[in-house]
Structure formats: structure tokens, C-alpha cells
Design an enzyme around this catalytic site. Structure first.
Site, PDB file in Angstrom:
ATOM      1  N   GLU A 142     -13.278   2.527  89.764  1.00 15.89           N
ATOM      2  CA  GLU A 142     -14.431   1.639  89.647  1.00 15.89           C
ATOM      3  C   GLU A 142     -14.417   0.481  88.733  1.00 15.89           C
ATOM      4  O   GLU A 142     -15.234  -0.330  88.906  1.00 15.89           O
ATOM      5  CB  GLU A 142     -15.902   2.727  89.277  1.00 15.89           C
ATOM      6  CG  GLU A 142     -15.621   3.214  88.148  1.00 15.89           C
ATOM      7  CD  GLU A 142     -15.237   4.732  88.377  1.00 15.89           C
ATOM      8  OE1 GLU A 142     -16.287   5.790  87.997  1.00 15.89           O
ATOM      9  OE2 GLU A 142     -14.311   4.899  88.593  1.00 15.89           O
ATOM     10  N   HIS A 177     -14.378   2.768 100.104  1.00 15.89           N
ATOM     11  CA  HIS A 177     -15.719   2.807  99.235  1.00 15.89           C
ATOM     12  C   HIS A 177     -16.718   2.040  99.938  1.00 15.89           C
ATOM     13  O   HIS A 177     -16.836   1.868 101.270  1.00 15.89           O
ATOM     14  CB  HIS A 177     -15.554   2.269  98.168  1.00 15.89           C
ATOM     15  CG  HIS A 177     -14.624   3.450  96.988  1.00 15.89           C
ATOM     16  ND1 HIS A 177     -14.776   3.209  95.481  1.00 15.89           N
ATOM     17  CD2 HIS A 177     -14.079   4.538  97.157  1.00 15.89           C
ATOM     18  CE1 HIS A 177     -14.268   4.399  95.022  1.00 15.89           C
ATOM     19  NE2 HIS A 177     -13.900   5.014  96.234  1.00 15.89           N
ATOM     20  N   SER A 228     -12.800  12.297  95.322  1.00 14.33           N
ATOM     21  CA  SER A 228     -13.011  13.430  94.474  1.00 14.33           C
ATOM     22  C   SER A 228     -14.546  14.134  94.783  1.00 14.33           C
ATOM     23  O   SER A 228     -14.961  15.179  94.290  1.00 14.33           O
ATOM     24  CB  SER A 228     -12.989  13.013  93.093  1.00 14.33           C
ATOM     25  OG  SER A 228     -13.958  12.214  92.629  1.00 14.33           O
TER      26      SER A 228
END
Length: 420
Positions: free
Chosen positions: A308, A335, A166
Site C-alpha cells: 500500500e 487491488h 493475505s
């Protein structure tokens, strides 16, 4: 310290925790303040590696950032070139700063840590090219790269695939009010993950005076001035995960102070997820309290809007009374590390049973033993290991200092929690 012996809980934890500010809000506020027409003050800003990298990036572009203490001051100025930006391992810096830097007149180079050079950047760089910005990246779509600005960006309509992050959307939206035509941004592809972070970006833009319209996979930001002023940074709710999880793991009670009643932070999903895993959650007077009941349940959960939380929840799931399945998180392979592979590797190393899925993770609880828990320079792997260590003796956590990315105080906060 290259390794840290994760402390085992001697009984039910009973603690009250205060957390520093949100990384996501601090970094968005820094960018918006840099583009504003007058100075801004950030109240309760997070001081961590990621936010210090953002402050340093803005200073490299000639913007004034005073980042000592808990309240930071930003004095805006037109972005200047030439400049070099160190992104470290910060997704915020590598995706939020290039659209701002494109407003400068001259060359701005970007690079970061070794693993940052494999994190997805291509859709953002292609979008900047479509908006008229020259980008030199050797065709890789990755760090390192160089922008060559001409003193402004025309803006207009652009389409990207933001299914990998995002942040690719947020980065373009944050600087769009300063583009001559603003921006009309469309997403085409699999769903954009972490939608609460998009809501955070839109909300903060509007609070700064921007005109933003949204629809299904489309965002329109009109050109116009941004206000300076005061930003109140909420506590980082994603960093609450391991502390609240400690209540479930130990059958104790943990309270996090100053939890916002209404927020766009993805960490707020803990209110819903932890009860499903066996906890009892209450909210009163701005405090969120989780009480463990002595039982941890396995669950199935789509974490696409709160990826997360996956690592800490995976550790709780490894201690549950039944299997768990977490989906919607294929993108966390890109990530700070390949988080799905890392979780499977470390749980398996300690005797667990975990399996990667195409878009997530399945965990089947088994008796666990101690050993070295590798963290792959990923702050949330340290926090996950600490959570598991409450119940599994002998876990040695590799490179605990990597928590400095978002929560430098973690080890002290963890120790204090166990000593209350």
C-alpha cells in the site's frame, strides 16, 4: 468536486499531523467483536467508507454495531439469514465477512462495486466449500455470490493459494474460533503478500483469547470462545505515507503524532524506506518525524510486505536523482484498480518514464509537467497525485472524493499541513 487542483508547496513544509485510526485494525476488531461472547468497545475506530461498509455488513447479519463518533460499540449475536451484504470496493468486507456469514442458517448474498467483481475471491470460496459451506457463484470465483449456511461450520484442514491477497488467509482465521473444529489452514503457491497484516490478524486473535499456532505457510486456530472488551485502534500508518513523503519532496519537516513504538502495521516500514530515499527519520515520545535533506535518492526495494506504500513512493521516486525499482507487488494489479498499470499510465501522461515489471515497477526520473491525473476510483492514487503535486504545478486530480474509502479527511488534512 470532480477535479481538485493539487496544491504546489511554496517552500519547505513544516507540519504536525494527527491521523485517524487504522482501517485494517478497525475492520478486524469489528469481526472479532461480532464473534465475541460479550460486547466490545472500539476506541478510536476509523470512520470511512470501508469501515462503514463493514459495520453495515455486520448489522445486515443481525449484529449490533453503534458506529457514531470515534468510539464504536459492538453487541454480538449469532449471524442471521437471509441477508444481503454490500462489499463496495472493500477487500476486507468481501474476504472477512463470508467466513463469518457461513455460520448463519440460510442464504446470504454478496455483491459490490463494478471493479469489486474482478477482485480475486476464488481461493476463499473454494476453501469455504472444502469446509462444508455451499457457495453459488456460477463458477466464476468472483462477486456476486451467495452463501447458503446451515447454522454452523465444521472446520478442519484446508489448503489455499493466497498469493493474490493475505486477506484470503485473514478472513478464514478471524472466524475460525467459532468453527466446530477450528481450522488448519495451509498456503501453497507463490509467497503470500502483506505478511504484516497476517501478523496483525494473529496478534488480534490471540489478544481476543484465541489459541493460534503458526508455522511456515500454515496457521492453526483452535475452537473456543472470544473475549469482548476494549480495542485500542492505532493511527493508520499507511495513510501517513503521503504526509511524511511531503517532507522529502519539499525539503521540510513533518511529524506524525502517536506513532506506536511496536506495531504490526505495514506502514511502519516508512521508518526504513524514507531514509533510504534521502530523508532523516527520528522517533521520540511517540512521535515520528521525517526531515527532508534537499535530495531524493532512487532506491530498489521489495514492497511485498507493504504494497500500500507503492503509489506514494512511486511519486517520490519520480522526483529522485536516479532510477528506482519496486518489486514484490505483482498482486496490486488486483487491488482497487490495476495499480501498476495506473501508475505507469499517469506518470507517462505527465512526461515521466515508468515501466511495468513482471512483479513491480521501474521509474526513471524525467522533467514532469501538469495535467489531469486519473485516479481510477482508487484512494491511494489521489494521495499519490497530491504528493507529486507538491513539486509539479498544474496537476488536476480526478475524483478526489474517492479518498473516503480510508481517509475522508484527507483534503482537509493536506490543506492544513501546507498552511502550518
Amino acid at each position: 468536486m470532480t477535479r481538485w487542483n493539487a496544491p504546489v508547496s511554496g517552500g519547505p513544509v513544516k507540519a504536525v499531523v494527527r491521523l485517524p485510526g487504522s482501517k485494517s485494525m478497525t475492520n478486524r476488531a469489528l469481526v472479532l467483536a461480532a464473534l465475541a461472547e460479550e460486547p466490545s468497545v472500539l476506541r478510536g475506530a476509523l470512520r470511512s467508507r470501508d469501515t462503514l461498509l463493514m459495520a453495515a455488513a455486520l448489522r445486515a447479519l443481525g449484529i449490533g454495531v453503534q458506529d457514531e463518533g470515534v468510539d464504536w460499540t459492538v453487541t454480538p449475536a449469532p449471524p442471521a439469514a437471509p441477508a444481503a451484504v454490500d462489499c463496495g470496493l472493500s477487500g476486507n468486507v468481501m474476504r472477512f465477512v463470508p467466513p463469518l456469514a457461513a455460520l448463519a442458517d440460510g442464504e446470504i448474498s454478496f455483491d459490490g462495486d463494478p471493479h469489486a467483481r474482478v477482485r480475486p475471491m476464488g481461493p476463499l470460496l473454494e476453501a469455504l466449500r472444502a469446509l462444508g459451506v455451499t457457495v453459488e457463484d456460477g463458477g466464476r470465483g468472483l462477486l456476486p455470490f451467495t452463501l447458503i449456511g446451515t447454522g454452523g461450520v465444521e472446520g478442519g484442514s484446508v489448503t489455499i493459494d493466497a498469493s493474490s491477497s493475505s486477506q484470503l488467509v485473514s478472513g478464514l482465521l478471524l472466524s475460525a474460533p467459532r468453527y466446530a473444529r477450528g481450522i488448519e489452514l495451509r498456503h501453497e503457491g507463490p509467497p503470500v503478500p502483506s505478511t504484516p497484516h497476517l501478523e496483525m490478524t494473529v496478534r488480534m486473535l490471540r489478544e481476543a483469547g484465541a489459541t493460534v499456532e503458526t508455522g511456515p505457510d500454515v496457521w492453526r486456530v483452535a475452537p473456543g470462545p472470544l473475549r469482548g472488551g476494549e480495542y485500542m485502534i492505532e493511527p493508520d500508518l499507511s495513510n501517513a505515507a503521503q504526509f511524511l513523503a511531503a517532507a522529502l519532496v519539499t525539503g521540510g519537516t513533518v511529524t506524525v503524532r502517536d506513532w506506536p513504538a511496536v506495531t504490526t502495521q505495514p506502514g511502519d516500514r516508512l521508518r526504513e524506506l524514507l531514509p533510504r530515499m534521502g530523508g532523516e527519520v527520528t522517533y521520540s515520545g511517540g512521535d515520528l518525524t521525517v526531515r527532508g535533506t534537499g535530495r531524493i535518492r532512487g532506491i530498489e526495494a521489495d514492497l511485498s510486505d507493504a504494497p500500500e506504500l507503492a503509489q506514494v513512493l512511486a511519486m517520490v521516486a519520480a522526483l529522485a536523482d536516479g532510477p528506482s525499482r519496486f518489486t514484490g507487488i505483482a498482486h496490486i494489479r488486483g487491488h482497487e484498480t490495476d495499480r501498476l498499470a495506473a501508475l505507469v499510465a499517469e506518470l507517462t501522461r505527465l512526461g515521466g518514464d515508468a515501466e511495468e515489471l513482471p512483479d513491480g515497477l521501474e521509474i526513471r526520473p524525467k522533467p514532469l509537467h501538469g495535467g489531469v491525473f486519473h485516479t481510477y476510483d482508487d484512494h491511494r492514487m489521489v494521495m499519490a497525485a497530491a504528493t507529486l503535486g507538491l513539486a509539479v504545478p498544474g496537476i488536476e486530480v480526478e475524483n478526489p472524493a474517492t479518498v473516503g474509502k480510508t481517509l475522508p479527511e484527507f483534503l482537509d488534512l493536506w490543506t492544513n499541513m501546507l498552511e502550518q
